[in-house]
Scaffold this motif. Sequence first.
Motif, PDB file in Angstrom:
ATOM      1  N   HIS A  48       0.805  -1.213   0.000  1.00 49.76           N
ATOM      2  CA  HIS A  48       0.000   0.000   0.000  1.00 49.76           C
ATOM      3  C   HIS A  48       0.844   1.273   0.000  1.00 49.76           C
ATOM      4  CE1 HIS A  48      -2.983  -2.960   0.714  1.00 49.76           C
ATOM      5  NE2 HIS A  48      -2.557  -3.233   1.930  1.00 49.76           N
ATOM      6  N   GLY A  49       0.161   2.376  -0.197  1.00 49.21           N
ATOM      7  CA  GLY A  49       0.822   3.655  -0.346  1.00 49.21           C
ATOM      8  C   GLY A  49       1.043   4.403   0.952  1.00 49.21           C
ATOM      9  N   TRP A  50       1.216   5.699   0.855  1.00 44.63           N
ATOM     10  CA  TRP A  50       1.635   6.600   1.925  1.00 44.63           C
ATOM     11  C   TRP A  50       0.861   6.390   3.216  1.00 44.63           C
ATOM     12  CZ3 TRP A  50       5.517   9.854   3.033  1.00 44.63           C
ATOM     13  CH2 TRP A  50       5.310  10.884   3.951  1.00 44.63           C
ATOM     14  N   SER A 124       1.324   4.141  -5.475  1.00 47.99           N
ATOM     15  CA  SER A 124       1.795   5.388  -4.890  1.00 47.99           C
ATOM     16  C   SER A 124       3.154   5.177  -4.197  1.00 47.99           C
ATOM     17  CB  SER A 124       0.729   5.934  -3.928  1.00 47.99           C
ATOM     18  OG  SER A 124       0.996   7.255  -3.543  1.00 47.99           O
ATOM     19  N   PHE A 125       3.271   5.524  -2.922  1.00 48.53           N
ATOM     20  CA  PHE A 125       4.525   5.320  -2.203  1.00 48.53           C
ATOM     21  C   PHE A 125       4.897   3.830  -2.195  1.00 48.53           C
ATOM     22  CE2 PHE A 125       7.285   6.371   1.616  1.00 48.53           C
ATOM     23  CZ  PHE A 125       7.974   7.411   1.003  1.00 48.53           C
ATOM     24  N   GLY A 126       3.886   2.967  -2.101  1.00 50.97           N
ATOM     25  CA  GLY A 126       4.115   1.531  -2.149  1.00 50.97           C
ATOM     26  C   GLY A 126       4.604   1.051  -3.508  1.00 50.97           C
ATOM     27  N   MET A 149       5.512   6.335  -6.711  1.00 50.01           N
ATOM     28  CA  MET A 149       6.448   7.378  -6.319  1.00 50.01           C
ATOM     29  C   MET A 149       7.841   6.922  -6.757  1.00 50.01           C
ATOM     30  SD  MET A 149       7.237  10.228  -4.908  1.00 50.01           S
ATOM     31  CE  MET A 149       5.709  10.665  -4.064  1.00 50.01           C
ATOM     32  N   LEU A 150       8.382   7.534  -7.791  1.00 54.93           N
ATOM     33  CA  LEU A 150       9.701   7.175  -8.303  1.00 54.93           C
ATOM     34  C   LEU A 150      10.783   8.136  -7.841  1.00 54.93           C
ATOM     35  CD1 LEU A 150       8.768   6.293 -11.998  1.00 54.93           C
ATOM     36  CD2 LEU A 150       9.057   4.734 -10.070  1.00 54.93           C
ATOM     37  N   ASN A 151      10.393   9.383  -7.645  1.00 48.64           N
ATOM     38  CA  ASN A 151      11.350  10.426  -7.281  1.00 48.64           C
ATOM     39  C   ASN A 151      10.692  11.376  -6.294  1.00 48.64           C
ATOM     40  OD1 ASN A 151      13.058  12.666  -7.140  1.00 48.64           O
ATOM     41  ND2 ASN A 151      13.654  12.544  -9.284  1.00 48.64           N
TER      42      ASN A 151
END
Length: 305
Positions: A48-50, A124-126, A149-151
């Motif tokens: 999962h993400g952020w 996302s962040f995940g 989220m790559l950068n």
Amino acid sequence: MQIPERTYAKPNFTSIKSSFSSDGIQCAATLRLAVDSAKPMPAILMVHGWGGVQDALTPPFYEEFCRAGFAVMTFDYRGWGESEGVLRNAINPKQRVRDANAALEHLKSFPEIDSKKIVLWGSSFGGGHVIELAAEHHDLLGAIAHVPMLNGMLAVRAVPPLRLLRFGLYALADLVKIGQPIYLPVVSKPGEFGSMDRDDAYQAMMLAKEATKSDYDNRVTARSLLNMGPYRPGKRLKDIRVPLLIIGGTRDSVAPFDENTIRKANNPCIQIRTVEANHFEPYFEPTFSTSIEYQLTFLRSLQES
């Protein structure tokens, strides 16, 4: 944005609750299996993400994956959702990658799962965490990075300067404060103070809460914000040796789609697909249908290879 109509229906799978240890901390997990599964199944681990927890924006995806013949496991990072952890709702990318790695080993341990046919899915962040893991685990069947989220520096640069200054002050105050952490909302209304107030973030949270009939602990420690800028999982793209599908939103300002970084990796294992969308629109209709079809097509290709 609308909840996909074909999801949140009566499930065609059974759910198995479990837990696993990551650095000695018990993390909660849920494995979803087709009701009539009779042999070890290919599986997808969802990362999962952020501010993500197990059912935050994920049911439309895992329901489709189960229909496609995959078992699906979700989990909560330490300190989030149903997992243990004293410091609640804090984000540290290195710890999260370790949690996801422990979740992967846990998924492989189920007799119902074919441990040689596992796909990582991260959003996302995940999505950044999945890229890091895919670069290390060359035995995976494949991986999907959804609006990843790559950068992190691109995300930082998308924040207005005064908001960025306020983030910094809160984060530093949280680091030096004794006792309870300083929290701010994970998601806030546009213009209000929170870690995400853009790209329909608040509307996405409210739609998801309504669909799942569940509450959400909308807090993240202020110190977590310090981990965004330095996080550059895109640097590991060149090391990936398994099929990887990356889906990016062309209008994403939460995790800006860094296609140049992907192209520079010049890695034949990577497929790129884009959707005309901001960060949260691919979780909902009408963009969801396009995004999930890219993913299902990719998964079918993995099964056929």
